[in-house]
Design an enzyme around this catalytic site. Sequence first.
Site, PDB file in Angstrom:
ATOM      1  N   HIS A 190      -9.650   5.101  10.364  1.00  0.00           N
ATOM      2  CA  HIS A 190      -8.473   3.782   9.450  1.00  0.00           C
ATOM      3  C   HIS A 190      -7.154   4.239   9.903  1.00  0.00           C
ATOM      4  O   HIS A 190      -6.306   2.964   9.854  1.00  0.00           O
ATOM      5  CB  HIS A 190      -8.999   3.972   7.843  1.00  0.00           C
ATOM      6  N   PHE A 237       0.820  -0.962  -0.172  1.00  0.00           N
ATOM      7  CA  PHE A 237      -0.238   0.168   0.094  1.00  0.00           C
ATOM      8  C   PHE A 237       1.020   1.448  -0.384  1.00  0.00           C
ATOM      9  O   PHE A 237       2.108   1.435   0.649  1.00  0.00           O
ATOM     10  CB  PHE A 237      -0.952  -0.433   1.440  1.00  0.00           C
TER      11      PHE A 237
END
Length: 159
Positions: free
Chosen positions: A88, A22
């Site tokens: 998150h 990511f």
Amino acid sequence: MPEFHGLPSGVGRRVVVIASRFNEPVVKKLVDGAMEALVKYGVVFEDIDVIWVPGAWELPLVARWLLATERYDGIVAVGAVIRGDTAHFEYIAGEASRGLAAASAESETPIGFGVLTCDTDEQAEARAGGAHGNKGFDAAVATLEMIDLYNRLAPDDED
């Protein structure tokens, strides 16, 4: 009073770099920095493995798997968690750091923390080879120093 500190000596060491895919463009720079440091301080290129995982959340689990193999003297974990519009960020950044710290403490094996936790892409870029250096390089040096320090502090088994 004696003082002890580790030296970033990679001679004879085997190290693995675990990298989060990511934010891969930033993380690739961290991997490159970690590799540069490991080779600069004496780790033979063939004694370095690089393992890519989907994201920072997966870093602690893979670290535990690798520690169980007893193949490595240390681990360098790199990734980039960049704040978004939801909570998150806090969950991922917090659990990745806690999980890596726990894996290191339980195994008594150094894990260098090169996971960026930034508010913006610009901050991440600055820490992946920009104005603030390369935190992958720094994490690799810290890993080598801790491996050496552990060996200096470990009791002799020759009694």
